[in-house]
Design an enzyme around this catalytic site. Structure first.
Site, PDB file in Angstrom:
ATOM      1  N   SER A  30       0.864  -1.178   0.000  1.00  0.00           N
ATOM      2  CA  SER A  30       0.000   0.000   0.000  1.00  0.00           C
ATOM      3  C   SER A  30       0.898   1.224   0.000  1.00  0.00           C
ATOM      4  CB  SER A  30      -0.884  -0.004   1.260  1.00  0.00           C
ATOM      5  OG  SER A  30      -1.480   1.255   1.484  1.00  0.00           O
ATOM      6  N   TYR A  89      -2.132  -1.418  10.239  1.00  0.00           N
ATOM      7  CA  TYR A  89      -2.109  -1.485   8.781  1.00  0.00           C
ATOM      8  C   TYR A  89      -0.760  -1.015   8.238  1.00  0.00           C
ATOM      9  CZ  TYR A  89      -3.812  -0.990   3.965  1.00  0.00           C
ATOM     10  OH  TYR A  89      -3.995  -1.111   2.601  1.00  0.00           O
TER      11      TYR A  89
END
Length: 271
Positions: A143, A156
């Site tokens: 990401s 995350y």
């Protein structure tokens, strides 16, 4: 790596979002597919749709955080198609909240899927890919959070930065042994999906963030468009797959802060 009809692609987290886009694009290119997801119902719908388009596809409901289940996915690919050419370690979930308020089991679950799933995928599939002695490709989904940091996304961000580090390490390792297997790391910004449904609400401090994230993600890049860029990157032999370019000033600020040894300052990403 040259993408050709009849090659076999394994995709985790295939039932929605990025995974579904990869599956649809791979199928359209004539690849044979081995798909997995924890959501058996949505996975079955996708498989039926792909078969209706003439795609050769098999599937397994699997939790990538469990090594035995990833091994079963590998074995299914070999049993059904005889080998594997592309592995997309893609499954992922998200968690928002102050890092100290997120429950230990939520931290662990996210790490098991986002990072453990990639580790398990590498440990399970790499011996197979190397043993085939032919070109093959691994794509690990990270990401933009794998390259830059922001508040309220601790688990995350930790998992995605680890995926980037692991992927780069694997790149060097494969070069060391002059392998025909290649690795790429995918670091996208918002891509249309319902990943925020995997989020567990922690207190009230993140309600506004959660709403903004959900809107941004659902209005993000079309997964099929992203998949086209991924396959283009594979064909060009690129390690870094960065479909969203607007984050680069934030990355530059972070790198300059490290090199200049100045304290980091968070700024919202440019539109």
């Amino acid at each position: 790596m040259v993408i050709e009809q009849g090659q076999v692609a394994v995709i985790t987290g295939a039932a929605g979002g990025i995974g579904r886009g990869l599956a649809e694009e791979a199928g359209a290119r004539g690849l044979r597919l081995v798909l997995s997801d924890v959501d058996g119902q949505r996975l079955a719908v996708l498989v039926e749709e792909l078969q209706g388009r003439g795609v050769e596809v098999t599937s397994l409901v699997a939790d990538v955080g469990d090594m035995q289940q990833v091994d079963a996915l590998r074995d299914l690919a070999v049993q059904r198609f005889g080998g594997v050419d592309l592995v997309f370690n893609n499954a992922g979930v998200i968690q928002t909240g102050f890092s100290w308020e997120i429950a230990a089991d939520r931290w662990q679950r996210l790490l098991d899927i986002n990072l453990g799933g990639v580790i398990n995928g590498i440990r399970s599939f790499m011996p197979l890919l190397l043993g085939q002695q032919r070109p093959a490709q691994v794509v690990n989904t990270a990401s933009l959070a794998g390259l830059v940091c922001s508040p309220m996304l601790g688990p995350y961000t930790v998992s995605k930065q680890a995926v980037v580090a692991l992927s780069e390490t694997l790149h060097y390792e494969l070069a060391t042994i002059q392998s025909q297997v290649r690795v790429a790391v995918l670091c996208p910004g918002p891509v249309a999906s319902d990943i925020m449904t995997s989020n567990s609400v922690v207190g009230g401090a993140t309600q506004q963030l959660d709403s903004l994230l959900d809107t941004s993600i659902r209005q993000g890049m079309d997964p099929r468009e992203l998949a086209c860029e991924v396959f283009a990157g594979i064909a060009e032999g690129r390690f870094w797959l960065l479909p969203h370019k607007n984050f680069k000033p934030a990355l530059e600020r972070r790198l300059c802060s490290i090199l200049d040894e100045t304290n980091p300052v968070f700024q919202m990403a440019e539109a």
